[in-house]
Design an enzyme around this catalytic site. Sequence first.
Site, mmCIF file in Angstrom:
data_model
loop_
_atom_site.group_PDB
_atom_site.id
_atom_site.type_symbol
_atom_site.label_atom_id
_atom_site.label_comp_id
_atom_site.label_asym_id
_atom_site.label_seq_id
_atom_site.Cartn_x
_atom_site.Cartn_y
_atom_site.Cartn_z
ATOM 1 N N TYR A 1 39.927 52.475 67.271
ATOM 2 C CA TYR A 1 38.553 51.998 66.949
ATOM 3 C C TYR A 1 38.391 52.771 65.591
ATOM 4 O O TYR A 1 37.675 52.007 64.635
ATOM 5 C CB TYR A 1 37.656 52.358 68.215
ATOM 6 C CG TYR A 1 36.077 51.754 67.741
ATOM 7 C CD1 TYR A 1 35.915 50.466 68.072
ATOM 8 C CD2 TYR A 1 35.229 52.682 67.235
ATOM 9 C CE1 TYR A 1 34.337 50.090 67.778
ATOM 10 C CE2 TYR A 1 33.834 52.283 67.036
ATOM 11 C CZ TYR A 1 33.670 50.929 67.170
ATOM 12 O OH TYR A 1 32.219 50.698 67.031
ATOM 13 N N SER B 1 30.578 51.205 61.719
ATOM 14 C CA SER B 1 30.098 52.449 62.834
ATOM 15 C C SER B 1 30.103 53.931 62.143
ATOM 16 O O SER B 1 30.461 54.112 61.078
ATOM 17 C CB SER B 1 31.456 52.287 63.851
ATOM 18 O OG SER B 1 31.317 53.549 64.775
#
Length: 259
Positions: free
Chosen positions: A164, A151
């Site tokens: 996350y 990400s």
Amino acid sequence: MTSPATAETPSPFDLHGRRAVVTGAGRGLGQAIALGLARAGADLILLGRPGAQTSTRDQVAELGRDVRVVDLDISDHDAVERVAAEVAGSRQVDILVNNAGIIDRQDSVQVSRKSWNHVVDINLNGVFLLCQAFGRPMTERGYGKIVNVASLLSFQGGIRVASYAASKHAVTGITKALANEWGPLGVQVNAIAPGYMVTDNTTALRADPDRSRSILERIPAGRWGNASDIAGPAVFLSSPAADYVNGHVLVVDGGWMAR
């Protein structure tokens, strides 16, 4: 006009004769990756939540590829080890794409241990266990491709997504560590870091006019990414064209990181 010699030269992106496992392929990025690999010629095994991957399975079958769906809760690590061993033991897996992941948006002071552990169990621990299970026979054969989905928050902290961000930072660490260890054994381990994509994970951001505007203003491409934008990079990293690419995190972000 194509010469006969050119016509007979195989594409370095050709995946015919290869079998890929893709996790979380029911929708979004995972579905786009699975379909991209199928179009390149790969047969597919789809791992994910029960009933979630029927549409992807049907679309892959329509492309003429062999496809199998295996139900799996990636947060259940005993099941991950058992299912991965069964799949790897019954069929040769040449490509593993670890796409499945979740996000929990909330103030860090409110994050419970249960929430933290659930995100890390899927985004990090499940990824490592799958790499381990499918990487073992790859290293024994001397060939394999592993593509982890990281990400932009593998590089940044984000806002209200501590678990996350931590898990995705760790995914890049696992990617590089395994690339160092398994590269000499013929297995390339790389990652894709998607930018701001139109997926369920970004629904809240796109619904917030101020956040959405600030994000778009930083993206040179001038748009949110689509799931299909990830398919080509996934095919590349899974193909012979990437035989000398190892331990790399390929950012696919419309130019966000360049700003």
